[in-house]
Structures are given as C-alpha cells and as structure tokens.
Design a protein around this motif. Structure first.
Motif, mmCIF file in Angstrom:
data_model
loop_
_atom_site.group_PDB
_atom_site.id
_atom_site.type_symbol
_atom_site.label_atom_id
_atom_site.label_comp_id
_atom_site.label_asym_id
_atom_site.label_seq_id
_atom_site.Cartn_x
_atom_site.Cartn_y
_atom_site.Cartn_z
ATOM 1 N N GLU A 26 5.537 10.414 1.717
ATOM 2 C CA GLU A 26 4.669 9.246 1.826
ATOM 3 C C GLU A 26 3.576 9.356 0.777
ATOM 4 N N GLU A 47 0.245 7.714 0.090
ATOM 5 C CA GLU A 47 -0.686 6.836 0.794
ATOM 6 C C GLU A 47 -1.374 5.850 -0.137
ATOM 7 N N GLY A 93 0.751 3.017 -0.472
ATOM 8 C CA GLY A 93 1.230 2.402 0.756
ATOM 9 C C GLY A 93 2.742 2.396 0.863
ATOM 10 N N THR A 121 4.572 1.084 3.865
ATOM 11 C CA THR A 121 4.077 1.666 5.116
ATOM 12 C C THR A 121 2.942 0.834 5.700
ATOM 13 N N SER A 157 0.554 -2.971 1.289
ATOM 14 C CA SER A 157 1.325 -2.321 0.235
ATOM 15 C C SER A 157 1.873 -3.346 -0.752
#
Ligand code: CO
Length: 136
Positions: free
Chosen positions: A35, A37, A40, A59, A63
């Motif tokens: 992932e 972050e 996203g 996610t 995003s």
C-alpha cells in the motif's frame, strides 16, 4: 541513451480479482503487494522479465486511481521509465518547457523516488520517472 521501462501500471477496481485474472489469462503471478498511502493505492506487482506490471487499486475515494476508474473504467494508467536521477530529469524537462505533474520528486513504491509528466506534453500518455532505491 538506452531507456528502460520500470513498469507498466494498470488501474483496476478489484485487486484480488485482477490478480486472479492475470494468473488465469497469462500465468503471471503477483510477487509483491504494497500500500502506498501518499498515492491512495494498493499495488500488486507482477514480474514479467526485466520489467513489471503494476496493478493499482484505489484505497480511498480521494485516490487519483479512484477518479480515473470512475471516469474511464479500468485500464492502462501510465508507463514508467527508470532513471538514475529523477531530480536531474525533471530539471531537464522543465527547461524544455514540458508540463510536469510533479515539480519535485515524491516517494513511490519501495522507497523509490518518482515524478509524473503531464500527458498534455507527451501525446496523451501519462509517464512516470522512477529512481529506484538502488540508484541512490
Ligand atoms: Co507507477
């Protein structure tokens, strides 16, 4: 200069389903999931010879991948070239008047440094420059 493709990124709406699709269609397996972050996204990496296919799933609704899939559906998102020094490449492109999405490099997958070039300057394709951690 010999350019190398670091990865080809595909926007998907369901990461598990897409991993299963690549496995059944092409017998290509996901070798890594991560992932990221700041983007996203969750990324599944499929190794295909010297390059990689990255499946990108959003996610969060903020995003850019979520927006892309909402607008255009799943599909080819960007192509990434490996570069030794992403800052130097950005400076060169900027001097040539190329539209950049990222004026300065940001952190990508696996501690790489990345920057995106605007499709308006590349003939409609989103390109990414990737400086792998090993080159730093
Ligand atoms: Co990428």
């Amino acid at each position: 200069m010999q350019r190398e493709v670091d990865h080809i990124a595909i926007a998907v709406s369901d990461l598990d389903a897409s991993i299963a699709l690549y496995s059944s269609l092409f017998q290509i397996e996901a070798v890594h999931r991560e992932e990221v972050e700041s983007f996203g996204v969750e990324i599944a990496t499929l190794s295909v010879g010297g390059t990689e296919i990255e499946l990108l799933a959003a996610t969060s609704e903020d995003s850019p991948i979520h927006k892309f899939v909402q607008r255009r559906g799943p599909g080819l998102h960007h192509i990434a070239f490996a570069v030794a020094d992403v800052g130097r490449e950005l400076a060169r492109l900027k001097k040539e008047g190329v539209r950049l999405i990222d004026e300065t490099p940001r952190r990508g997958k696996g501690n790489s440094l990345v920057a995106f070039i605007h499709p308006g300057s590349t003939g409609g394709v989103l390109y990414e420059l990737v400086q792998p951690p090993r080159a730093r």
